[in-house]
Design a protein around this motif. Sequence first.
Motif, PDB file in Angstrom:
ATOM      1  N   GLU A 171       0.693  -1.276   0.076  1.00  0.00           N
ATOM      2  CA  GLU A 171       0.090  -0.195   0.041  1.00  0.00           C
ATOM      3  C   GLU A 171       0.622   1.250   0.056  1.00  0.00           C
ATOM      4  O   GLU A 171       0.777   2.193  -0.887  1.00  0.00           O
ATOM      5  CB  GLU A 171      -1.078  -0.007   1.193  1.00  0.00           C
ATOM      6  N   SER A 229       2.481   1.702  -3.305  1.00  0.00           N
ATOM      7  CA  SER A 229       1.606   2.075  -4.391  1.00  0.00           C
ATOM      8  C   SER A 229       1.526   3.556  -4.215  1.00  0.00           C
ATOM      9  O   SER A 229       1.345   4.099  -5.376  1.00  0.00           O
ATOM     10  CB  SER A 229       0.357   1.196  -4.119  1.00  0.00           C
ATOM     11  N   TYR A 230       1.248   3.901  -3.091  1.00  0.00           N
ATOM     12  CA  TYR A 230       1.174   5.453  -2.895  1.00  0.00           C
ATOM     13  C   TYR A 230       2.212   6.358  -3.383  1.00  0.00           C
ATOM     14  O   TYR A 230       2.124   7.041  -4.239  1.00  0.00           O
ATOM     15  CB  TYR A 230       0.877   6.082  -1.526  1.00  0.00           C
ATOM     16  N   TYR A 231       3.459   5.912  -3.100  1.00  0.00           N
ATOM     17  CA  TYR A 231       4.597   6.663  -3.543  1.00  0.00           C
ATOM     18  C   TYR A 231       4.914   6.491  -5.103  1.00  0.00           C
ATOM     19  O   TYR A 231       5.266   7.358  -6.006  1.00  0.00           O
ATOM     20  CB  TYR A 231       5.746   6.338  -2.904  1.00  0.00           C
ATOM     21  N   ARG A 237       2.519   8.509  -7.171  1.00  0.00           N
ATOM     22  CA  ARG A 237       3.014  10.032  -6.869  1.00  0.00           C
ATOM     23  C   ARG A 237       4.341  10.293  -7.941  1.00  0.00           C
ATOM     24  O   ARG A 237       4.447  11.411  -8.402  1.00  0.00           O
ATOM     25  CB  ARG A 237       3.288  10.213  -5.508  1.00  0.00           C
TER      26      ARG A 237
END
Length: 477
Positions: free
Chosen positions: A301, A304-306, A309
């Motif tokens: 998770e 995936s966020y970074y 981004r």
Amino acid sequence: MKSILRNNWLMLLIILQPILDVVAFFNQNEVATIAGYIRLGIMVLLPVIVLIRRRGGRRVWIAFAVMAFYCGLHVLNGFRNGYISLYFDLSYLVKVLQMPVLAVCFACLIDNEQTRRQAYRGLWIAAGLLALIMVAAYVTHTGNSTYGEGIGFSGWVINDNRNAHSIILVTLSVFAVCLAVLNGRKTWAILIPFAVAAGFLVNGTKGCYYSLFAIFGGYLLFMLLDGIVHRRRLKKRMVLLLAALMIVSVVLYPYTPRYKVSQAQDGAAHEGEIEAALLEKNIDISKMTPEQRFQDPQVREVFSYYYLRYMVGVLPDLFERFGMDRVLQYFHMSTDVARLIDTRQIKLCYAHLLWEDCDLQTKLVGFEVSELGFDGTHDLENDWPALYYYYGYFGFGLYGLFVLYFVLRLLRKLFTDFKASFTEENFALGLSLALLLGLAQFSGAVLRRPNVSVYLALVLGLIWYQTRREGAAHEKA
């Protein structure tokens, strides 16, 4: 007029190249340029002349037949898969074909010392003309910067050709310094290395900055070895000049456009922020394998966020088309932020994932370039990977073998007759070939840009002439 064209056609063709780049700058549009149509005309005309004059014999027919056979397979596979745009795919293929087609033509048409001397004169004049064009663009404040932020200076070069321009500058500089070494005692020849160093430092690309050391260091080493091989008097003035310019280039680096670009890129990379975010959750990934990272939902998770981004601003449809999990697996759950924000790496990821979805037939001859769109946003920025993905095992292999053949001819000539082959002009050919092939790996502007690939084709044509078995002893231009 016929006599002038017959005796100077190759020189005029080479001198025309920087002029065509200027024409492209002042006549650019969304479709094509006049310069592009002229280059296409040259690509069509030269093979016709070679075939009509029956130059090269059976080998030329075989070479062109192999190219045509591969193109047929690539196009047929495109129809099999359902073409997105036949025109776009063919136009791209023609650009890639220019280098081998012209190389075969130059190998056939450069068949005597007079024509060979034309080639060197053309390269020297083109180098001088390029320098004058850059000065004129700078004085009139009408030139283009190398980078969008106004960093570096390229001159009258369209935006899409800025990387191509830096490689042209490198290639012509190799032969310009060759002229300076040949005429080391003349004042104007001493000025050439200064002009080359200034042009490289002002340009701002990595290719130019590091090529400065490759060219100056290469010729410095050549002159030292030349004194041993041919027992000639060392050109101390030229050796000291090249060494001094390399030292000055190192000292001036913090004040160059190249340094500013590198600093901006380093500043954009926030190394360690993925690890820091996970440590806040009491998760230490330093000893976890990529597989373990991927299997942990919390870790995945955060990654995936970074990743989203870092990459969505470069290729917004990357995750929509292939999904986050495939992107994570491609990068092996890496925390190397410099790599994750690298536009070239993100584009390579896109092409590789597209490649994974192809069947065996497509992998043999490559997928349609239109799969990556028409605006160049997804187009790979490295030539050799681009040839591999766009033209498959077969196309990449043929192209690689074609270039390797000339490299082997050059090496064979050096091993069989090293002393006679160890000359300034032959060294310029070997150095320019090495730089062009090397820069093709770090740039997308050598093998797929007609205004650059024409120089590679010319270098290969000259290598063919210089490595003929029946060739007479080398004569200086």
